[in-house]
Design an enzyme around this catalytic site. Structure first.
Site, PDB file in Angstrom:
ATOM      1  N   LYS A 240       0.842  -1.208   0.000  1.00 55.98           N
ATOM      2  CA  LYS A 240       0.000   0.000   0.000  1.00 55.98           C
ATOM      3  C   LYS A 240       0.871   1.249   0.000  1.00 55.98           C
ATOM      4  O   LYS A 240       0.494   2.274  -0.577  1.00 55.98           O
ATOM      5  CB  LYS A 240      -0.958  -0.019   1.196  1.00 55.98           C
ATOM      6  N   CYS A 359      -7.673  -7.040   6.804  1.00 58.39           N
ATOM      7  CA  CYS A 359      -8.052  -8.185   5.969  1.00 58.39           C
ATOM      8  C   CYS A 359      -8.725  -9.207   6.878  1.00 58.39           C
ATOM      9  O   CYS A 359      -8.453 -10.402   6.794  1.00 58.39           O
ATOM     10  CB  CYS A 359      -6.861  -8.761   5.214  1.00 58.39           C
TER      11      CYS A 359
HETATM   12  C1  LIG Z   1      -1.500  -5.895   7.978  1.00 57.41           C
HETATM   13  S1  LIG Z   1       0.208  -5.598   8.084  1.00 57.41           S
HETATM   14  C2  LIG Z   1       0.415  -4.188   7.065  1.00 57.41           C
HETATM   15  C3  LIG Z   1       0.420  -4.507   5.589  1.00 57.41           C
HETATM   16  C4  LIG Z   1       0.817  -3.300   4.762  1.00 57.41           C
HETATM   17  N1  LIG Z   1      -0.041  -2.162   4.996  1.00 57.41           N
HETATM   18  C5  LIG Z   1       0.821  -3.603   3.263  1.00 57.41           C
HETATM   19  O1  LIG Z   1      -0.122  -3.262   2.565  1.00 57.41           O
HETATM   20  O2  LIG Z   1       1.772  -4.202   2.779  1.00 57.41           O
HETATM   21  C6  LIG Z   1       0.361  -4.921   9.680  1.00 57.41           C
HETATM   22  C7  LIG Z   1       1.749  -4.459  10.032  1.00 57.41           C
HETATM   23  O3  LIG Z   1       1.657  -3.714  11.250  1.00 57.41           O
HETATM   24  C8  LIG Z   1       2.877  -3.847  11.933  1.00 57.41           C
HETATM   25  N2  LIG Z   1       2.653  -3.373  13.319  1.00 57.41           N
HETATM   26  C9  LIG Z   1       2.045  -4.009  14.337  1.00 57.41           C
HETATM   27  N3  LIG Z   1       2.019  -3.236  15.426  1.00 57.41           N
HETATM   28  C10 LIG Z   1       2.595  -2.060  15.092  1.00 57.41           C
HETATM   29  C11 LIG Z   1       2.852  -0.839  15.785  1.00 57.41           C
HETATM   30  N4  LIG Z   1       2.508  -0.684  17.087  1.00 57.41           N
HETATM   31  N5  LIG Z   1       3.476   0.155  15.135  1.00 57.41           N
HETATM   32  C12 LIG Z   1       3.843   0.014  13.821  1.00 57.41           C
HETATM   33  N6  LIG Z   1       3.625  -1.126  13.118  1.00 57.41           N
HETATM   34  C13 LIG Z   1       3.011  -2.138  13.740  1.00 57.41           C
HETATM   35  C14 LIG Z   1       3.195  -5.319  11.762  1.00 57.41           C
HETATM   36  O4  LIG Z   1       4.566  -5.556  11.963  1.00 57.41           O
HETATM   37  C15 LIG Z   1       2.750  -5.567  10.330  1.00 57.41           C
HETATM   38  O5  LIG Z   1       3.838  -5.456   9.452  1.00 57.41           O
END
Ligand SMILES: C[S@@+](CC[C@H](N)C(=O)[O-])C[C@H]1O[C@@H](n2cnc3c(N)ncnc32)[C@H](O)[C@@H]1O
Length: 463
Positions: A240, A359
């Site tokens: 994204k 998702c």
């Molecule tokens: C659903 S994935 C994101 C996918 C991404 N938006 C894409 O389209 O490729 C969620 C991400 O949030 C990160 N995450 C989880 N907790 C977080 C936090 N407190 N701060 C920043 N990132 C975090 C995870 O490591 C993971 O990579």
């Protein structure tokens, strides 16, 4: 509540994992529990058959007001159940108009599968699950090429270009080496399900991003104009983010955060390959990023795609139906995190628009999180109606929940997804000017029914 409406509501609840079939039937206000239970069970049992018939008859395209779950229940009753027997009201009249076509499509399906009885359509192996029918979506990376050039390349490789899709049915009908341009996203190519392009030279060169259509919607709905400052709060592995960079034409700035070093490393590779140059990557907890930091003073757009149960992911649905169902405790923990991170994001002072996406199919991670954040924002933000013509809407658990959109293999031929678009209600600026809506500090979205809250000609200019 009438039988068919109750059955559609229960079916929607079961599919979005709000509860068990039995629990939802008992929780509904419909009195004849046995009758309701039997109808939903049977509709579910024939789900794949009904999807195929409804799609090939073009029912949802012809009847825009008919919601997919209700359509399924009604078509079940008409073709496979006991008939309407005096029930059904205006829906019966509507279905009567399509009766001949629906019956013909059911007959065609039987011929195609070489069976004579409806029951035989249920044989294991004769009904591929809806997740395996989802087409291969390919986003053209406009930082490196354009749709026309990518289409030409595929044509030279022997693929047959079918033009721009005009309906969902066009996407579902793709076969062999045919491909289309998506009807909604002008840079999205659509190939038949299971087309593997991981070894394709255009993918390897970063000209193409293999990204499901539903996952392209968050950046499209955030729609930051070139030059703006954007936060991608939970960014890795970066599909994204690269889409945002393409919309910005690499002009402006993306502050991208993620906690996971490994995922950030592959994100850095992806962004380099995609030619993204406007992004600052940080290995940082977004909850620890201060909204009052000078660096984020101009951030008007935030994309928030936090960790979730992933219950809508196609890979999970393909492994085993229901494999992605999270435990109650996990759901509670995820929802608590999602609520915190969403409320935190809404405190950035210049923020005008935020897109929240998951998702996941679970209401706890979607509508419930959105409702809690809206309440916490005390009226500073409201939901904008996201893609009003999109057929699958948020579950109506609060008044504006229908402004959110959902996606699933069954209803939109995509992975399971949820999106909510938040827009600021109060203008946090010193100046208020009058002029055409297009001069708004935050441009209105063409695909998002965005009426200006100050009236049609009064717009705020953010500081
Ligand atoms: C659903 S994935 C994101 C996918 C991404 N938006 C894409 O389209 O490729 C969620 C991400 O949030 C990160 N995450 C989880 N907790 C977080 C936090 N407190 N701060 C920043 N990132 C975090 C995870 O490591 C993971 O990579």
């Amino acid at each position: 509540m009438a039988l068919y409406a109750a059955a559609a509501a229960v079916l929607a609840g079961v599919e979005s994992r709000q509860g068990s079939l039995k629990g939802l039937v008992y929780a509904s206000s419909f009195q004849n529990v046995k009758q309701l239970y039997a109808l939903v069970c049977e509709t579910q049992r024939y789900s794949a058959v009904l999807d195929a018939v409804i799609t090939s008859a073009g029912l949802l395209r012809a009847e825009k007001k008919l919601r997919p779950h209700l359509a399924k229940v009604l078509v079940y009753e008409l073709l496979l159940g006991r008939g309407f027997k005096g029930r059904g009201g205006r829906w019966k009249a509507l279905l009567d108009r399509h009766q001949a076509r629906l019956k013909a499509e059911l007959a065609r399906l039987k011929v195609h599968r070489g069976v004579s009885r409806n029951e035989d359509l249920l044989e294991v192996g004769s009904k591929p699950g809806p997740a395996s029918q989802v087409p291969r979506f390919v986003r053209v990376n406009t930082l490196k090429t354009c749709s026309e050039d990518a289409i030409d390349y595929f044509k030279r490789q022997g693929f047959s270009y079918q033009g721009r899709a005009s309906s969902l049915e066009d996407l579902g009908a793709l076969k062999g080496k045919c491909f289309l341009l998506d009807s909604l996203l002008p840079e999205l190519l659509v190939f038949p399900a299971q087309t593997d392009l991981h070894e394709h030279p255009l993918y390897q060169a970063g000209h193409l991003i293999l990204q499901d259509k539903a996952s392209c919607l968050p950046a499209m709905l955030l729609a930051p104009p070139p030059g703006s400052h954007v936060i991608d709060a939970c960014a890795a592995p970066g599909n994204k983010t690269s889409h945002l960079a393409a919309l910005l034409k690499n002009q402006g700035k993306i502050f991208a955060f993620d906690l996971d070093a490994k995922r950030l490393a592959s994100m850095a590779t992806l962004l380099t390959r995609a030619g993204v140059s406007c992004c600052e990557l940080a290995e940082q907890d977004f909850l620890a990023v201060s909204p009052s930091d000078e660096r984020y003073r101009q951030v008007q757009y935030i994309l928030l795609d936090p960790s979730c149960s992933g219950s809508g992911m196609l890979t999970r649905q393909l492994e085993e139906p229901g494999a992605g169902v999270p435990s109650k405790e996990r759901l509670r923990a995820l929802a608590a995190f999602q609520q915190r991170v969403l409320s935190h994001a809404l405190t950035f002072p210049a923020l005008q628009r935020l897109v929240y996406s998951t998702c996941s199919l679970c209401q706890e991670e979607n509508e419930d999180v959105v409702q809690a954040a809206l309440q916490q924002s005390s009226g500073a933000f409201r939901l904008a109606p996201a893609l009003p013509s999109w057929p699958h809407r948020g579950i109506s658990t609060f008044p504006d929940a229908g402004h959110c959109l959902r996606a699933s293999p069954e209803t939109t031929l995509t992975g399971g997804f949820f999106i909510a678009v938040f827009e600021r209600v109060e203008v946090p600026s010193l100046q208020v000017a009058c002029g055409p809506v297009t001069s708004c500090g935050t441009p209105p979205l063409p695909l998002l029914q965005s009426d200006c809250f100050n009236g049609p000609s009064c717009v705020g200019i953010s500081a």
